[in-house]
Design a protein around this motif. Structure first.
Motif, PDB file in Angstrom:
ATOM      1  N   ALA A  21       0.832  -1.199   0.000  1.00 25.53           N
ATOM      2  CA  ALA A  21       0.000   0.000   0.000  1.00 25.53           C
ATOM      3  C   ALA A  21       0.867   1.249   0.000  1.00 25.53           C
ATOM      4  O   ALA A  21       2.059   1.198   0.291  1.00 25.53           O
ATOM      5  CB  ALA A  21      -0.908  -0.009   1.229  1.00 25.53           C
ATOM      6  N   PHE A  22       0.245   2.372  -0.319  1.00 28.47           N
ATOM      7  CA  PHE A  22       0.918   3.667  -0.180  1.00 28.47           C
ATOM      8  C   PHE A  22       0.830   4.078   1.291  1.00 28.47           C
ATOM      9  O   PHE A  22       0.119   5.021   1.661  1.00 28.47           O
ATOM     10  CB  PHE A  22       0.276   4.711  -1.096  1.00 28.47           C
ATOM     11  N   GLN A  23       1.539   3.313   2.121  1.00 30.73           N
ATOM     12  CA  GLN A  23       1.597   3.571   3.553  1.00 30.73           C
ATOM     13  C   GLN A  23       3.055   3.806   3.926  1.00 30.73           C
ATOM     14  O   GLN A  23       3.951   3.178   3.363  1.00 30.73           O
ATOM     15  CB  GLN A  23       1.062   2.369   4.345  1.00 30.73           C
ATOM     16  N   TYR A  24       3.278   4.670   4.896  1.00 31.53           N
ATOM     17  CA  TYR A  24       4.644   5.022   5.235  1.00 31.53           C
ATOM     18  C   TYR A  24       4.729   5.416   6.711  1.00 31.53           C
ATOM     19  O   TYR A  24       3.769   5.922   7.300  1.00 31.53           O
ATOM     20  CB  TYR A  24       5.138   6.179   4.357  1.00 31.53           C
ATOM     21  N   ASP A  25       5.881   5.157   7.290  1.00 36.56           N
ATOM     22  CA  ASP A  25       6.182   5.564   8.664  1.00 36.56           C
ATOM     23  C   ASP A  25       7.426   6.432   8.653  1.00 36.56           C
ATOM     24  O   ASP A  25       8.371   6.182   7.892  1.00 36.56           O
ATOM     25  CB  ASP A  25       6.458   4.353   9.557  1.00 36.56           C
ATOM     26  N   LEU A  26       7.439   7.424   9.512  1.00 36.09           N
ATOM     27  CA  LEU A  26       8.647   8.201   9.752  1.00 36.09           C
ATOM     28  C   LEU A  26       9.290   7.696  11.034  1.00 36.09           C
ATOM     29  O   LEU A  26       8.635   7.631  12.084  1.00 36.09           O
ATOM     30  CB  LEU A  26       8.329   9.690   9.883  1.00 36.09           C
ATOM     31  N   VAL A  27      10.568   7.320  10.935  1.00 38.35           N
ATOM     32  CA  VAL A  27      11.281   6.720  12.065  1.00 38.35           C
ATOM     33  C   VAL A  27      12.540   7.529  12.333  1.00 38.35           C
ATOM     34  O   VAL A  27      13.206   7.995  11.404  1.00 38.35           O
ATOM     35  CB  VAL A  27      11.647   5.251  11.758  1.00 38.35           C
ATOM     36  N   CYS A  28      12.876   7.687  13.602  1.00 37.37           N
ATOM     37  CA  CYS A  28      14.134   8.335  13.985  1.00 37.37           C
ATOM     38  C   CYS A  28      14.702   7.623  15.207  1.00 37.37           C
ATOM     39  O   CYS A  28      14.003   7.454  16.220  1.00 37.37           O
ATOM     40  CB  CYS A  28      13.917   9.810  14.296  1.00 37.37           C
ATOM     41  N   ASN A  29      15.936   7.178  15.100  1.00 37.32           N
ATOM     42  CA  ASN A  29      16.649   6.546  16.221  1.00 37.32           C
ATOM     43  C   ASN A  29      15.881   5.372  16.813  1.00 37.32           C
ATOM     44  O   ASN A  29      15.873   5.149  18.026  1.00 37.32           O
ATOM     45  CB  ASN A  29      16.951   7.569  17.320  1.00 37.32           C
ATOM     46  N   GLY A  30      15.190   4.632  15.949  1.00 40.06           N
ATOM     47  CA  GLY A  30      14.457   3.463  16.413  1.00 40.06           C
ATOM     48  C   GLY A  30      13.083   3.763  16.982  1.00 40.06           C
ATOM     49  O   GLY A  30      12.412   2.874  17.501  1.00 40.06           O
ATOM     50  N   ILE A  31      12.641   5.012  16.891  1.00 35.67           N
ATOM     51  CA  ILE A  31      11.322   5.415  17.399  1.00 35.67           C
ATOM     52  C   ILE A  31      10.431   5.782  16.216  1.00 35.67           C
ATOM     53  O   ILE A  31      10.819   6.588  15.365  1.00 35.67           O
ATOM     54  CB  ILE A  31      11.441   6.618  18.349  1.00 35.67           C
ATOM     55  N   GLU A  32       9.246   5.194  16.182  1.00 35.01           N
ATOM     56  CA  GLU A  32       8.276   5.566  15.147  1.00 35.01           C
ATOM     57  C   GLU A  32       7.652   6.892  15.543  1.00 35.01           C
ATOM     58  O   GLU A  32       6.948   6.989  16.547  1.00 35.01           O
ATOM     59  CB  GLU A  32       7.197   4.492  15.010  1.00 35.01           C
ATOM     60  N   LEU A  33       7.920   7.927  14.753  1.00 41.69           N
ATOM     61  CA  LEU A  33       7.392   9.251  15.046  1.00 41.69           C
ATOM     62  C   LEU A  33       6.047   9.494  14.391  1.00 41.69           C
ATOM     63  O   LEU A  33       5.304  10.383  14.807  1.00 41.69           O
ATOM     64  CB  LEU A  33       8.372  10.331  14.583  1.00 41.69           C
ATOM     65  N   SER A  34       5.742   8.723  13.353  1.00 42.14           N
ATOM     66  CA  SER A  34       4.541   9.049  12.603  1.00 42.14           C
ATOM     67  C   SER A  34       4.180   7.935  11.630  1.00 42.14           C
ATOM     68  O   SER A  34       5.058   7.239  11.118  1.00 42.14           O
ATOM     69  CB  SER A  34       4.791  10.337  11.811  1.00 42.14           C
ATOM     70  N   SER A  35       2.883   7.782  11.393  1.00 40.35           N
ATOM     71  CA  SER A  35       2.378   6.909  10.332  1.00 40.35           C
ATOM     72  C   SER A  35       1.481   7.723   9.416  1.00 40.35           C
ATOM     73  O   SER A  35       0.819   8.665   9.850  1.00 40.35           O
ATOM     74  CB  SER A  35       1.569   5.749  10.923  1.00 40.35           C
ATOM     75  N   GLY A  36       1.467   7.339   8.155  1.00 39.58           N
ATOM     76  CA  GLY A  36       0.604   8.046   7.226  1.00 39.58           C
ATOM     77  C   GLY A  36       0.324   7.217   5.994  1.00 39.58           C
ATOM     78  O   GLY A  36       0.817   6.089   5.865  1.00 39.58           O
ATOM     79  N   ALA A  37      -0.459   7.790   5.090  1.00 39.72           N
ATOM     80  CA  ALA A  37      -0.826   7.048   3.885  1.00 39.72           C
ATOM     81  C   ALA A  37      -1.418   7.985   2.847  1.00 39.72           C
ATOM     82  O   ALA A  37      -1.949   9.050   3.167  1.00 39.72           O
ATOM     83  CB  ALA A  37      -1.837   5.952   4.223  1.00 39.72           C
ATOM     84  N   ILE A  38      -1.308   7.557   1.593  1.00 42.59           N
ATOM     85  CA  ILE A  38      -2.137   8.127   0.532  1.00 42.59           C
ATOM     86  C   ILE A  38      -3.459   7.379   0.607  1.00 42.59           C
ATOM     87  O   ILE A  38      -3.495   6.146   0.672  1.00 42.59           O
ATOM     88  CB  ILE A  38      -1.479   7.947  -0.844  1.00 42.59           C
ATOM     89  N   ARG A  39      -4.543   8.112   0.623  1.00 42.98           N
ATOM     90  CA  ARG A  39      -5.847   7.519   0.957  1.00 42.98           C
ATOM     91  C   ARG A  39      -6.520   6.854  -0.245  1.00 42.98           C
ATOM     92  O   ARG A  39      -6.319   7.254  -1.394  1.00 42.98           O
ATOM     93  CB  ARG A  39      -6.787   8.589   1.522  1.00 42.98           C
ATOM     94  N   ASN A  40      -7.333   5.884   0.067  1.00 46.95           N
ATOM     95  CA  ASN A  40      -8.199   5.241  -0.917  1.00 46.95           C
ATOM     96  C   ASN A  40      -9.444   6.124  -1.072  1.00 46.95           C
ATOM     97  O   ASN A  40     -10.318   6.127  -0.212  1.00 46.95           O
ATOM     98  CB  ASN A  40      -8.571   3.845  -0.410  1.00 46.95           C
ATOM     99  N   HIS A  41      -9.507   6.888  -2.149  1.00 47.64           N
ATOM    100  CA  HIS A  41     -10.591   7.858  -2.316  1.00 47.64           C
ATOM    101  C   HIS A  41     -11.594   7.427  -3.390  1.00 47.64           C
ATOM    102  O   HIS A  41     -12.489   8.201  -3.748  1.00 47.64           O
ATOM    103  CB  HIS A  41     -10.018   9.234  -2.686  1.00 47.64           C
ATOM    104  N   ARG A  42     -11.467   6.178  -3.888  1.00 48.27           N
ATOM    105  CA  ARG A  42     -12.344   5.691  -4.962  1.00 48.27           C
ATOM    106  C   ARG A  42     -13.283   4.622  -4.392  1.00 48.27           C
ATOM    107  O   ARG A  42     -12.825   3.574  -3.907  1.00 48.27           O
ATOM    108  CB  ARG A  42     -11.491   5.102  -6.084  1.00 48.27           C
ATOM    109  N   PRO A  43     -14.605   4.845  -4.435  1.00 50.81           N
ATOM    110  CA  PRO A  43     -15.549   3.891  -3.821  1.00 50.81           C
ATOM    111  C   PRO A  43     -15.371   2.458  -4.301  1.00 50.81           C
ATOM    112  O   PRO A  43     -15.400   1.523  -3.490  1.00 50.81           O
ATOM    113  CB  PRO A  43     -16.918   4.445  -4.219  1.00 50.81           C
ATOM    114  N   GLU A  44     -15.177   2.241  -5.616  1.00 47.61           N
ATOM    115  CA  GLU A  44     -15.078   0.869  -6.115  1.00 47.61           C
ATOM    116  C   GLU A  44     -13.828   0.167  -5.575  1.00 47.61           C
ATOM    117  O   GLU A  44     -13.834  -1.049  -5.325  1.00 47.61           O
ATOM    118  CB  GLU A  44     -15.088   0.861  -7.654  1.00 47.61           C
ATOM    119  N   ILE A  45     -12.758   0.924  -5.367  1.00 49.78           N
ATOM    120  CA  ILE A  45     -11.533   0.330  -4.802  1.00 49.78           C
ATOM    121  C   ILE A  45     -11.741   0.033  -3.319  1.00 49.78           C
ATOM    122  O   ILE A  45     -11.290  -0.990  -2.796  1.00 49.78           O
ATOM    123  CB  ILE A  45     -10.319   1.263  -5.021  1.00 49.78           C
ATOM    124  N   MET A  46     -12.456   0.921  -2.623  1.00 52.35           N
ATOM    125  CA  MET A  46     -12.692   0.708  -1.197  1.00 52.35           C
ATOM    126  C   MET A  46     -13.574  -0.518  -0.973  1.00 52.35           C
ATOM    127  O   MET A  46     -13.307  -1.320  -0.072  1.00 52.35           O
ATOM    128  CB  MET A  46     -13.322   1.953  -0.572  1.00 52.35           C
TER     129      MET A  46
END
Length: 605
Positions: free
Chosen positions: A477-502
């Motif tokens: 998926a278009f999912q991603y985490d930002l990590v620094c020094n072994g700590i997950e600082l953030s999670s995010g994603a490009i969203r599924n914005h199409r009903p048929e795909i969802m």
């Protein structure tokens, strides 16, 4: 800064040699008291700093005697003359170290009894004691500065977001329960008996709806609520994140904004240059190389795959882990071959505590391999190991074997443990990276079904075609985490914005069309009426401040945190409520010990 003339003309960090001869008023807490036999010295502290006062019986005996009765943390107001300290008594550690105040007047507003612990000394204290008296704990210098650091970080975040054309909006706190993620905190509705609000685990759905409403860039410093257990980098119950969402973007657009944010924070808060772009590492590569999707890259000790060396081995413990889905991972620790047997036994014990069946090792000393498992290996296998791992004299190789994911995770923890033991983690640096290409789905062994692995609202790479044609466990998926020094600082994603795909994405995870519409009909409706491609991320404020402050636990950067049992000891939450309140909410408490005192009428639902 305007000051009330009755209480103070200056704060306790403002006075310097330039003020010598002036008459001033100061107010604050008694920080320290020192009786020098005939002269009494008091360090006065306020939010801003510390100023030294002195009381001389020769100049004002009654004021001197009043000062002699002071206790630490008493609140006082003083009037006096600014004097230059003798050169040998200048204190370069504080801003006011060149001067002291010869006190002519003293008003004791609050004479404090003994405190439960000293404020002036940074001594280690039981956490529950600190949390019970958090209003006192917050007076201590280190924690006080951590909270001010937090305020500066949030201010700098807002400054940067506004500079990038983001607009701050507030989303609802009382919302609807979601079937995904952690446990919700539920709030009963008085006017709708039997129904509940949920406190938001994140503003996920609302911020997507903001994009559908025609706003282009949104952010807020968002409170989030999750009923989950505490750990060092996670507060139980509630936390804050910089929540943001953008329209008409791909993930590299998100990365550019977030990297710019940390460049800004680095300069503004740390006085450091944060180097960009941050490396992009795939989820699979991160596990293969670091044994974690939250890699600490401040040291080497990379995992190396040696599975192919043992495909035909007679050493059964290795050979049986060369089949598909299994692996043999190794870590080379330099300058360790001469360590005592107890060192290697300790590492193996640690691995077993993590769930490993064992942890084999081989040492190379003076070009000779030594190990309890050496007798099971052929000369070719030994030679291949030395060549592939480029072993040098003094190296030790640690081996883990088993299912791929389990082995990677165990060896990832072993990697960190070895780095701590060997003291090779580089301090005082911030090593950021992006973890990308997370799997869209995972196999739920307990339920024997496919589940979403990360964020159910993410766009699968390849869209509808991938969902229809690929093995779900191979879809990323278009999912991603930002990590620094072994700590997950953030999670995010490009969203599924199409009903048929969802519809198709949720169908693979076992949801019917009707279930999806029942839970997320508002999202689908918004998408039907035209949704822009959009995506976002939410860096954790608490974790960022913890990292910047150099603290090991998140409670050191939260003003009023809960303890490990999700209790706020200062005010006593969670607490019991009255039978009347329960009746108004149509709630019956079934605990037999308190049932008779708090049970609502049986006729109510």
């Amino acid at each position: 800064m305007g000051l009330a003339t009755f209480y103070r003309s200056h704060t306790c960090d403002q006075l310097s040699a330039q003020n010598v001869g002036e008459t001033v008023r100061l107010s604050g807490w008694v920080h320290r008291i020192r009786d020098h036999g005939g002269l009494l010295f008091v360090d006065l502290r306020d939010h801003y700093g510390v100023t030294q006062l002195f009381f001389d019986p020769e100049k004002n005996k009654s004021v001197y005697e009043s000062a002699g009765a002071l206790k630490p943390e008493s609140v006082i107001f003083v009037k006096g003359r600014v004097n230059a300290r003798p050169k040998q008594n200048v204190n370069s550690k504080i801003h006011t170290g060149e001067i002291e105040i010869s006190c002519e007047e003293l008003i004791v507003d609050s004479l404090v009894p003994s405190t439960p612990f000293p404020i002036a000394d940074e001594i280690k204290l039981p956490e529950d004691l600190r949390l019970t008296y958090r209003f006192l704990d917050l007076r201590r210098e280190k924690l006080h500065q951590n909270i001010l650091l937090r305020a500066r970080v949030i201010e700098a975040m807002r400054e940067y977001m506004h500079s990038q054309s983001f607009v701050e909006f507030q989303t609802p706190i009382l919302t609807v329960s979601s079937p995904e993620g952690a446990r919700d905190y539920l709030v009963p509705s008085r006017v709708h008996p039997g129904k509940f609000y949920a406190l938001p685990q994140a503003p996920q759905q609302y911020k997507q709806l903001i994009m559908c409403s025609g706003f282009d860039r949104y952010f807020q410093i968002a409170p989030c609520f999750r009923d989950e257990d505490a750990r060092a980098d996670r507060a139980p119950g509630e936390f804050y994140q910089l929540d943001l969402e953008m329209s008409y973007v791909g993930q590299e657009d998100i990365f550019a904004v977030v990297e710019g944010l940390f460049v800004h924070l680095g300069k503004k808060i740390l006085g450091k240059n944060i180097v960009t772009p941050f490396p992009r590492i795939t989820y699979k590569d991160s596990l293969n190389r670091y044994g974690s999707d939250k890699p600490d890259r401040r040291f080497d000790l990379l995992l190396q795959d040696v599975t192919s060396i043992f495909t035909s081995s007679t050493f059964r413990a290795f050979a049986e882990n060369t089949k598909p889905g299994y692996c043999i991972k190794s870590i080379v620790l330099p300058d360790s071959a001469s360590k005592p047997r107890s060192f290697f036994d300790g590492i193996e014990t640690y691995a077993k505590q993590l769930g490993a069946k064992g942890l084999a090792y081989i040492c190379l000393q003076e070009n000779e391999l030594k190990s309890p498992i050496l007798k099971f290996l052929t000369e070719a296998e030994k030679s291949n190991l030395k060549q592939q791992l480029q072993l040098k004299s003094g190296d030790t190789v640690f081996f883990g074997a088993g299912k791929w994911l389990d082995t990677c995770k165990v060896m990832g923890e072993v990697r960190k443990h070895l780095a701590i033991e060997a003291k090779i983690i580089i301090p005082d640096i911030f090593d950021f990276c992006w973890i990308v290409d997370f799997p869209m789905y995972e196999w739920n062994e307990e339920l024997r079904k496919i589940d979403f692995s990360h964020n159910p609202f993410s766009m699968p790479q390849g869209g509808l075609e991938a969902l229809n044609a690929k093995d779900p466990l191979d879809i990323v998926a278009f999912q991603y985490d930002l990590v620094c020094n072994g700590i997950e600082l953030s999670s995010g994603a490009i969203r599924n914005h199409r009903p048929e795909i969802m519809y198709k994405a949720f169908e693979i995870a076992g949801y019917t069309r009707e279930q999806l519409e029942e839970k997320f009909g508002h999202m689908l409706k918004a998408f039907v009426y035209g949704a822009p491609p959009h995506g976002g991320i939410a860096p954790g404020v608490d974790r960022i401040v913890m990292m910047f402050a150099g603290e090991n636990t998140i409670r050191e950067v939260i003003m009023f945190p809960k303890n490990q049992r999700a209790q706020e000891l200062m005010v006593g939450s969670p607490s019991s409520v009255t039978p009347k309140q329960l009746r108004e909410l149509n709630i019956i408490i079934r605990d037999p010990e308190i049932k008779e005192k708090t049970t609502a009428p049986q006729s109510q639902p």
